[in-house]
Design a protein around this motif. Structure first.
Motif, PDB file in Angstrom:
ATOM      1  N   ASP A 111      -6.105   4.811  12.215  1.00  0.00           N
ATOM      2  CA  ASP A 111      -6.755   5.178  13.575  1.00  0.00           C
ATOM      3  C   ASP A 111      -7.718   3.903  14.052  1.00  0.00           C
ATOM      4  OD1 ASP A 111      -5.681   7.710  13.137  1.00  0.00           O
ATOM      5  OD2 ASP A 111      -7.470   8.704  12.352  1.00  0.00           O
ATOM      6  N   VAL A 112      -8.293   3.331  13.031  1.00  0.00           N
ATOM      7  CA  VAL A 112      -9.133   2.460  13.763  1.00  0.00           C
ATOM      8  C   VAL A 112      -8.420   1.278  14.438  1.00  0.00           C
ATOM      9  CG1 VAL A 112     -10.796   0.521  12.970  1.00  0.00           C
ATOM     10  CG2 VAL A 112     -11.070   2.816  11.902  1.00  0.00           C
ATOM     11  N   ALA A 113      -7.423   0.845  13.906  1.00  0.00           N
ATOM     12  CA  ALA A 113      -6.221  -0.249  14.232  1.00  0.00           C
ATOM     13  C   ALA A 113      -6.000   0.293  15.720  1.00  0.00           C
ATOM     14  CB  ALA A 113      -5.223  -0.480  13.471  1.00  0.00           C
ATOM     15  N   LEU A 114      -5.455   1.453  15.971  1.00  0.00           N
ATOM     16  CA  LEU A 114      -4.771   1.888  17.241  1.00  0.00           C
ATOM     17  C   LEU A 114      -6.023   1.978  18.387  1.00  0.00           C
ATOM     18  CD1 LEU A 114      -2.443   4.583  15.843  1.00  0.00           C
ATOM     19  CD2 LEU A 114      -1.818   2.342  16.751  1.00  0.00           C
ATOM     20  N   LYS A 115      -7.284   2.716  17.688  1.00  0.00           N
ATOM     21  CA  LYS A 115      -8.136   2.757  18.806  1.00  0.00           C
ATOM     22  C   LYS A 115      -8.825   1.444  19.275  1.00  0.00           C
ATOM     23  CE  LYS A 115     -12.795   4.974  18.933  1.00  0.00           C
ATOM     24  NZ  LYS A 115     -14.015   5.778  18.200  1.00  0.00           N
ATOM     25  N   TYR A 116      -8.798   0.481  18.557  1.00  0.00           N
ATOM     26  CA  TYR A 116      -9.488  -0.868  18.755  1.00  0.00           C
ATOM     27  C   TYR A 116      -8.416  -1.776  19.335  1.00  0.00           C
ATOM     28  CZ  TYR A 116     -13.666   1.200  17.916  1.00  0.00           C
ATOM     29  OH  TYR A 116     -14.777   2.265  18.090  1.00  0.00           O
ATOM     30  N   ASN A 117      -6.967  -1.535  19.200  1.00  0.00           N
ATOM     31  CA  ASN A 117      -5.810  -2.388  19.453  1.00  0.00           C
ATOM     32  C   ASN A 117      -5.981  -4.022  18.812  1.00  0.00           C
ATOM     33  OD1 ASN A 117      -3.379  -2.679  20.880  1.00  0.00           O
ATOM     34  ND2 ASN A 117      -4.344  -3.599  22.343  1.00  0.00           N
ATOM     35  N   LYS A 118      -6.425  -3.668  17.515  1.00  0.00           N
ATOM     36  CA  LYS A 118      -6.275  -4.778  16.761  1.00  0.00           C
ATOM     37  C   LYS A 118      -5.724  -4.798  15.315  1.00  0.00           C
ATOM     38  CE  LYS A 118     -10.564  -5.832  17.928  1.00  0.00           C
ATOM     39  NZ  LYS A 118     -11.702  -6.563  17.956  1.00  0.00           N
ATOM     40  N   PRO A 119      -5.556  -5.756  14.704  1.00  0.00           N
ATOM     41  CA  PRO A 119      -5.092  -5.653  13.036  1.00  0.00           C
ATOM     42  C   PRO A 119      -6.150  -5.150  12.185  1.00  0.00           C
ATOM     43  CG  PRO A 119      -4.310  -7.643  14.072  1.00  0.00           C
ATOM     44  CD  PRO A 119      -5.201  -7.040  15.064  1.00  0.00           C
ATOM     45  N   VAL A 120      -5.995  -3.999  11.531  1.00  0.00           N
ATOM     46  CA  VAL A 120      -6.877  -3.535  10.720  1.00  0.00           C
ATOM     47  C   VAL A 120      -5.955  -3.260   9.332  1.00  0.00           C
ATOM     48  CG1 VAL A 120      -8.325  -1.678   9.778  1.00  0.00           C
ATOM     49  CG2 VAL A 120      -8.530  -2.386  12.274  1.00  0.00           C
ATOM     50  N   ILE A 121      -6.082  -4.150   8.523  1.00  0.00           N
ATOM     51  CA  ILE A 121      -4.742  -4.285   7.325  1.00  0.00           C
ATOM     52  C   ILE A 121      -5.463  -3.573   5.963  1.00  0.00           C
ATOM     53  CG2 ILE A 121      -3.676  -5.907   5.930  1.00  0.00           C
ATOM     54  CD1 ILE A 121      -3.602  -6.179   9.137  1.00  0.00           C
ATOM     55  N   PHE A 122      -4.559  -2.773   5.578  1.00  0.00           N
ATOM     56  CA  PHE A 122      -4.516  -1.875   4.318  1.00  0.00           C
ATOM     57  C   PHE A 122      -4.492  -2.675   3.030  1.00  0.00           C
ATOM     58  CE2 PHE A 122      -3.290   1.248   1.163  1.00  0.00           C
ATOM     59  CZ  PHE A 122      -4.064   2.196   1.149  1.00  0.00           C
ATOM     60  N   GLY A 123      -5.467  -3.352   2.433  1.00  0.00           N
ATOM     61  CA  GLY A 123      -5.696  -4.098   1.201  1.00  0.00           C
ATOM     62  C   GLY A 123      -6.057  -3.389   0.153  1.00  0.00           C
ATOM     63  N   VAL A 124      -5.540  -2.176   0.154  1.00  0.00           N
ATOM     64  CA  VAL A 124      -5.932  -1.195  -1.065  1.00  0.00           C
ATOM     65  C   VAL A 124      -4.903  -1.048  -2.022  1.00  0.00           C
ATOM     66  CG1 VAL A 124      -6.947   1.064  -1.587  1.00  0.00           C
ATOM     67  CG2 VAL A 124      -7.183  -0.042   0.714  1.00  0.00           C
ATOM     68  N   LEU A 125      -5.448  -1.290  -3.224  1.00  0.00           N
ATOM     69  CA  LEU A 125      -4.427  -1.083  -4.512  1.00  0.00           C
ATOM     70  C   LEU A 125      -4.436   0.277  -4.774  1.00  0.00           C
ATOM     71  CD1 LEU A 125      -5.126  -4.076  -6.687  1.00  0.00           C
ATOM     72  CD2 LEU A 125      -3.114  -3.847  -5.288  1.00  0.00           C
ATOM     73  N   THR A 126      -3.309   0.933  -5.119  1.00  0.00           N
ATOM     74  CA  THR A 126      -3.544   2.357  -5.448  1.00  0.00           C
ATOM     75  C   THR A 126      -2.593   2.453  -6.720  1.00  0.00           C
ATOM     76  OG1 THR A 126      -1.346   2.540  -4.299  1.00  0.00           O
ATOM     77  CG2 THR A 126      -3.282   2.990  -3.142  1.00  0.00           C
ATOM     78  N   PRO A 127      -2.926   1.776  -8.044  1.00  0.00           N
ATOM     79  CA  PRO A 127      -2.345   1.771  -9.137  1.00  0.00           C
ATOM     80  C   PRO A 127      -2.472   3.221 -10.109  1.00  0.00           C
ATOM     81  CG  PRO A 127      -4.345   0.530  -9.231  1.00  0.00           C
ATOM     82  CD  PRO A 127      -4.244   0.793  -7.927  1.00  0.00           C
ATOM     83  N   ASN A 128      -1.793   3.041 -11.049  1.00  0.00           N
ATOM     84  CA  ASN A 128      -1.809   4.287 -12.011  1.00  0.00           C
ATOM     85  C   ASN A 128      -2.981   3.609 -13.079  1.00  0.00           C
ATOM     86  OD1 ASN A 128      -0.100   6.119 -10.917  1.00  0.00           O
ATOM     87  ND2 ASN A 128       1.627   4.653 -11.715  1.00  0.00           N
ATOM     88  N   THR A 129      -3.144   2.569 -13.463  1.00  0.00           N
ATOM     89  CA  THR A 129      -3.954   2.114 -14.401  1.00  0.00           C
ATOM     90  C   THR A 129      -4.997   0.877 -14.023  1.00  0.00           C
ATOM     91  OG1 THR A 129      -2.640   0.502 -15.479  1.00  0.00           O
ATOM     92  CG2 THR A 129      -2.405   2.978 -16.227  1.00  0.00           C
ATOM     93  N   LEU A 130      -5.884   0.532 -14.854  1.00  0.00           N
ATOM     94  CA  LEU A 130      -6.598  -0.782 -14.649  1.00  0.00           C
ATOM     95  C   LEU A 130      -5.727  -1.758 -14.670  1.00  0.00           C
ATOM     96  CD1 LEU A 130      -9.228  -1.988 -13.755  1.00  0.00           C
ATOM     97  CD2 LEU A 130      -9.838  -2.043 -16.281  1.00  0.00           C
ATOM     98  N   GLN A 131      -4.987  -1.785 -15.872  1.00  0.00           N
ATOM     99  CA  GLN A 131      -4.147  -3.003 -16.110  1.00  0.00           C
ATOM    100  C   GLN A 131      -3.137  -3.176 -14.750  1.00  0.00           C
ATOM    101  OE1 GLN A 131      -4.263  -5.375 -18.583  1.00  0.00           O
ATOM    102  NE2 GLN A 131      -3.171  -6.325 -17.151  1.00  0.00           N
ATOM    103  N   GLN A 132      -2.423  -2.282 -14.053  1.00  0.00           N
ATOM    104  CA  GLN A 132      -1.985  -2.324 -12.927  1.00  0.00           C
ATOM    105  C   GLN A 132      -2.512  -3.052 -11.992  1.00  0.00           C
ATOM    106  OE1 GLN A 132      -0.068   1.390 -12.320  1.00  0.00           O
ATOM    107  NE2 GLN A 132       1.626   1.413 -13.209  1.00  0.00           N
ATOM    108  N   ALA A 133      -3.899  -2.496 -11.705  1.00  0.00           N
ATOM    109  CA  ALA A 133      -4.635  -3.194 -10.705  1.00  0.00           C
ATOM    110  C   ALA A 133      -5.006  -4.660 -11.049  1.00  0.00           C
ATOM    111  CB  ALA A 133      -5.843  -2.432 -10.631  1.00  0.00           C
TER     112      ALA A 133
END
Length: 159
Positions: A111-133
């Protein structure tokens, strides 16, 4: 392709735009800070390695990944900011909180990217475990921060 099958720090750099005068903000969640700090370092280094000037890379901390959307919006609305990179890590855990957080953040950043017409990048890890992160924050699968920074640079070429 899952990150288990790909190194997040290996990518093509053909046709990257000149980012010498571009301004980036990296919004970093403090929750899971061992992971998010490594992701930030990867993103920062990748931006510098590809021509960003250090004075044009700002860092903003937010308490957790849920707050990345608002933190990103604060900076995306600024005319002098060219791209925002949101860095976070939400580990599965014993409850379904990760489902709610990850979906909210993904939608919020879009929503933020589309509202302001600029790249807003999803750099979020979504792992199952801390080790995967850790494996994806500079470990055996590379660094998602590197990938997020390259994605921001590549998205700037669309403008």
């Amino acid at each position: 392709m899952s990150s288990a099958d790909k190194n997040l720090s290996v990518f093509t750099t053909d046709g990257l735009p000149d980012i010498t005068h571009k301004k980036f903000v990296i919004v970093v969640a403090e929750w899971n800070s061992d992971v998010t700090e490594a992701l930030f370092q990867g993103a920062y280094k990748t931006l510098v390695d590809h021509g960003a000037q250090t004075q044009n890379i700002l860092r903003a901390n937010v308490p957790g990944s849920f707050e990345l959307s608002f933190g990103s919006q604060v900076y995306a609305q600024k005319a002098d900011v060219d791209a925002v990179i949101a860095i976070g890590c939400v580990i599965q855990g014993e409850t379904k909180h990760n489902d709610y957080i990850n979906h909210a953040v993904a939608h919020g950043l879009t929503d933020v990217a589309l509202k302001y017409n600029k790249p807003v990048i999803f750099g979020v890890l979504t792992p199952n475990t801390l080790q995967q992160a850790l494996d994806r924050a500079g470990g055996i699968h590379g660094n998602k921060g590197d990938e997020a920074a390259i994605t921001a640079i590549k998205m700037l070429s669309l403008q």
